[in-house]
Design an enzyme around this catalytic site. Structure first.
Site, short mmCIF file in Angstrom:
data_model
loop_
_atom_site.label_atom_id
_atom_site.label_comp_id
_atom_site.label_asym_id
_atom_site.label_seq_id
_atom_site.Cartn_x
_atom_site.Cartn_y
_atom_site.Cartn_z
N GLN A 165 1.94 -5.95 -3.30
CA GLN A 165 2.40 -6.09 -1.92
C GLN A 165 3.71 -5.29 -1.73
O GLN A 165 3.90 -4.30 -2.40
CB GLN A 165 2.58 -7.57 -1.51
CG GLN A 165 1.27 -8.33 -1.38
CD GLN A 165 0.66 -8.77 -2.69
OE1 GLN A 165 1.31 -9.40 -3.49
NE2 GLN A 165 -0.59 -8.44 -2.92
N ASP B 177 0.81 -1.23 0.00
CA ASP B 177 0.00 0.00 0.00
C ASP B 177 0.84 1.27 0.00
O ASP B 177 0.43 2.30 0.53
CB ASP B 177 -0.96 0.01 1.21
CG ASP B 177 -1.89 -1.18 1.19
OD1 ASP B 177 -2.22 -1.65 0.09
OD2 ASP B 177 -2.28 -1.64 2.28
N LYS C 189 1.69 2.21 -5.15
CA LYS C 189 2.19 1.69 -6.43
C LYS C 189 1.25 2.03 -7.59
O LYS C 189 1.67 2.43 -8.66
CB LYS C 189 2.39 0.16 -6.34
CG LYS C 189 3.42 -0.24 -5.29
CD LYS C 189 3.47 -1.75 -5.10
CE LYS C 189 2.27 -2.35 -4.42
NZ LYS C 189 2.07 -1.97 -3.01
N GLY D 224 -4.69 -4.12 -3.78
CA GLY D 224 -5.66 -3.07 -4.10
C GLY D 224 -4.84 -1.86 -4.49
O GLY D 224 -4.18 -1.25 -3.65
N HIS D 225 -4.79 -1.55 -5.77
CA HIS D 225 -3.97 -0.45 -6.27
C HIS D 225 -4.88 0.71 -6.67
O HIS D 225 -5.72 0.57 -7.55
CB HIS D 225 -3.11 -0.92 -7.46
CG HIS D 225 -2.07 -1.93 -7.05
ND1 HIS D 225 -1.18 -2.48 -7.93
CD2 HIS D 225 -1.80 -2.48 -5.84
CE1 HIS D 225 -0.38 -3.32 -7.27
NE2 HIS D 225 -0.75 -3.35 -6.01
P1 GDP Z 1 -0.80 0.40 -3.54
O1 GDP Z 1 -1.39 -0.88 -3.10
O2 GDP Z 1 0.67 0.48 -3.34
O3 GDP Z 1 -1.19 0.78 -4.95
O4 GDP Z 1 -1.42 1.55 -2.58
P2 GDP Z 1 -2.97 1.68 -2.17
O5 GDP Z 1 -3.73 2.19 -3.31
O6 GDP Z 1 -3.46 0.43 -1.53
O7 GDP Z 1 -2.86 2.72 -0.99
C1 GDP Z 1 -2.35 3.99 -1.16
C2 GDP Z 1 -3.44 5.00 -0.75
O8 GDP Z 1 -2.87 6.28 -0.59
C3 GDP Z 1 -4.53 5.17 -1.78
O9 GDP Z 1 -5.73 5.47 -1.15
C4 GDP Z 1 -4.02 6.33 -2.62
O10 GDP Z 1 -5.09 7.05 -3.26
C5 GDP Z 1 -3.39 7.18 -1.55
N1 GDP Z 1 -2.24 7.98 -1.99
C6 GDP Z 1 -1.28 7.69 -2.90
N2 GDP Z 1 -0.33 8.63 -2.89
C7 GDP Z 1 -0.68 9.56 -1.97
C8 GDP Z 1 -0.08 10.75 -1.48
O11 GDP Z 1 0.99 11.17 -1.87
N3 GDP Z 1 -0.75 11.41 -0.48
C9 GDP Z 1 -1.95 10.98 0.02
N4 GDP Z 1 -2.52 11.70 0.98
N5 GDP Z 1 -2.54 9.84 -0.43
C10 GDP Z 1 -1.90 9.15 -1.39
P1 IMO Z 2 -0.95 -4.11 -2.30
O1 IMO Z 2 -0.49 -4.64 -3.63
C1 IMO Z 2 -0.97 -4.57 2.04
C2 IMO Z 2 -1.06 -8.67 3.59
C3 IMO Z 2 -2.32 -9.13 4.31
C4 IMO Z 2 -1.71 -10.12 5.29
C5 IMO Z 2 -0.60 -10.77 4.46
C6 IMO Z 2 -1.01 -12.09 3.81
O2 IMO Z 2 -2.24 -3.39 -2.35
O3 IMO Z 2 0.15 -3.33 -1.65
P2 IMO Z 2 -2.56 -12.74 1.76
O4 IMO Z 2 -4.00 -12.45 1.49
O5 IMO Z 2 -1.63 -12.24 0.72
O6 IMO Z 2 -2.32 -14.18 2.07
O7 IMO Z 2 -2.23 -11.94 3.12
O8 IMO Z 2 -0.27 -9.84 3.45
N1 IMO Z 2 -1.29 -8.14 2.24
C7 IMO Z 2 -1.22 -6.84 1.91
N2 IMO Z 2 -1.01 -5.75 2.70
N3 IMO Z 2 -1.09 -4.43 0.71
C8 IMO Z 2 -1.27 -5.52 -0.09
O9 IMO Z 2 -1.26 -5.44 -1.44
C9 IMO Z 2 -1.38 -6.79 0.52
N4 IMO Z 2 -1.59 -8.03 0.05
C10 IMO Z 2 -1.51 -8.85 1.11
O10 IMO Z 2 -2.95 -8.06 4.97
O11 IMO Z 2 -1.09 -9.44 6.34
MG MG Z 3 -2.94 -1.55 -1.83
#
Ligand code: GDP
Ligand code: IMO
Ligand code: MG
Length: 423
Positions: free
Chosen positions: A224, A13, A16, A40-41
């Protein structure tokens, strides 16, 4: 060398999705190399927020092809929902989205197995996303899995039934029972398989190799983060795939010599969702403030993410394993308004582990040592040039860059595509 990688350096998270979307203009192909719908991207532009789980984050750019690589595990049911969500955006998905014939398929019973395993573990559960990720990769390495290419074969359902029966036996062996309706799940699954079949299924390593030969630029998108890697993460509280740079080679069939830049992406602080050790976790007001300002709720499960200070011991380890060449720092805006900001520079423990990332990151033993920085008041989310950033922000960032001995090339100050500063 025509392949660049982008991968998370923390516990996922990091942002990416946003950055892949931002960088996509410089590439012809975006290729996801591992993970599945546990990811979840999030992407944001034109006032709309999109969350992708299996589909690569370049999908909103009209001239780019997106590949779901062989290292990915696909749940047809979730994939179908993703496609349905995207349909309203008039994207030509059938020409822009390609799927590897070697990607493994998540069966409905994989999800039940995941849930059964988690419930049986009680307090020591992994905190998985319950998407069936672990059991699907187990069947892959156990050589029992079903691949996307299989669904075009005659009588593949026989193989499906056999695997399903095997799963049911295991599920029945757990003391704690989970209720499920296999008939309903199967109906939904086979309907979704029909959707999957409509897409271009390719021998993806040849597709990528030919693309490279014709001079196309490829960006490999990780899911991840490094600390969730099956080998190098905080085992057993990890996911079941190789989230590190090596995963791009096995998950796409690209050769190490073809890798050019390795973009390492990190938040200006740290978060973790699910169980497992987290040395710099803040249990208290600052943690709550961070969670609120950063909207730290999982993009896939909606669970609250645990928050903590930046951990340089863990980041150095991640940079080393991945061979990171450029850094991308996200969510600096979330730290606006903090009086003091801390950075962990080493771990103190009875075993004198100093600045080496330890084998067992058990919470009780490790005491992070911090350096404190003065915070900044100003909201930085509208800033689009480095010169306008508060001096406190700059000194925080310069310290990180010097310690990590790797340049920070991009700073993100908000979720929108536009809230991004190149250096
Ligand atoms: P990913 O899994 O690496 O793609 O990241 P996620 O989408 O799960 O989580 C990142 C969260 O932070 C999302 O809700 C994005 O919209 C938000 N986000 C990304 N970059 C920034 C930033 O620079 N500032 C803030 N406040 N939110 C951000
Ligand atoms: P993105 O790509 C954050 C965590 C789960 C749990 C562990 C194992 O959005 O960054 P799993 O379902 O893979 O067997 O869970 O990994 N986890 C993540 N945490 N971002 C993710 O993906 C994750 N995918 C799995 O919360 O701790
Ligand atoms: Mg994510």
């Amino acid at each position: 060398m025509s392949v660049d990688l982008i991968l998370g350096l923390q516990w996922g998270d990091e942002g990416k999705g946003k950055i892949v979307d931002f960088l996509t203009n410089s590439y012809e192909i975006i290729a996801r190399f591992q993970g599945g719908p546990n990811a979840g991207h999030t992407l944001e532009f034109d006032g709309i927020k999109h969350v992708l789980h299996t589909i690569p984050s370049g999908i909103f750019h009209s001239k780019v092809e997106n590949l779901i690589g062989n290292g990915v595990v696909i749940d047809p049911v979730i994939f179908k929902k993703e496609i349905e969500n995207l349909n309203k955006f008039k994207i030509d998905l059938y020409s822009k989205l390609l799927i590897s014939n070697k990607a493994h398929i998540i069966l409905p019973t994989h999800r039940i197995l995941d849930a059964s395993s988690e419930i049986s573990k009680g307090k020591s559960k992994i905190g998985s996303t319950l998407r069936g990720i672990g059991p699907t990769y187990m069947d892959k390495t156990g050589r029992n899995g079903i691949r996307v290419g299989d669904i075009f074969e005659k009588n593949w359902e026989i193989k499906y039934d056999l695997l399903c029966k095997k799963h049911i036996n295991i599920i029945n062996s757990y003391k704690k029972k989970i209720e499920f309706n296999l008939n309903e799940m199967n109906k939904e699954f086979f309907k979704a398989i029909e959707t999957l079949k409509q897409f271009k299924v390719v021998n993806s390593q040849f597709y990528l190799s030919n693309a490279q030969k014709s001079g196309k630029k490829i960006l490999a998108e990780g899911a991840q983060g490094t600390l969730l890697d099956i080998d190098f993460g905080t085992y057993p509280y990890v996911t079941s795939s190789t989230t590190t740079a090596a995963g791009a080679c096995t998950g796409l069939g690209i050769a190490p010599k073809d890798i050019n830049e390795v973009y390492g992406i990190f938040k200006a602080y740290t978060t973790r969702v699910g169980s497992g050790p987290f040395p710099t976790e803040i249990n208290g007001e600052d943690g709550e403030l961070m969670a609120k300002a950063g909207n730290e709720f999982g993009s896939t499960t909606g669970r609250a993410r645990r928050c903590g200070w930046l951990d340089l011991v863990a980041l150095k380890y991640a940079i080393q394993i991945n061979g990171v060449t450029q850094l991308i720092m996200m969510k600096g805006d979330v730290l606006s308004g903090f009086k003091k900001i801390k950075i962990c520079t080493s771990y103190d423990s009875e075993k004198k582990l100093a600045d080496e990332f330890p084998f067992n990151l058990s919470e009780n033993e490790i005491k992070p040592k911090y350096i404190e920085f003065p915070g900044w008041e100003k909201d930085i989310s509208d800033i689009n040039s480095e010169n306008e950033l508060p001096k406190e922000f700059i000194s925080y960032m310069n310290f990180i860059e010097e310690e990590l001995e790797t340049p920070i090339k991009i700073i993100s100050v908000g979720p929108d595509r536009k809230q991004t500063i190149f250096r």
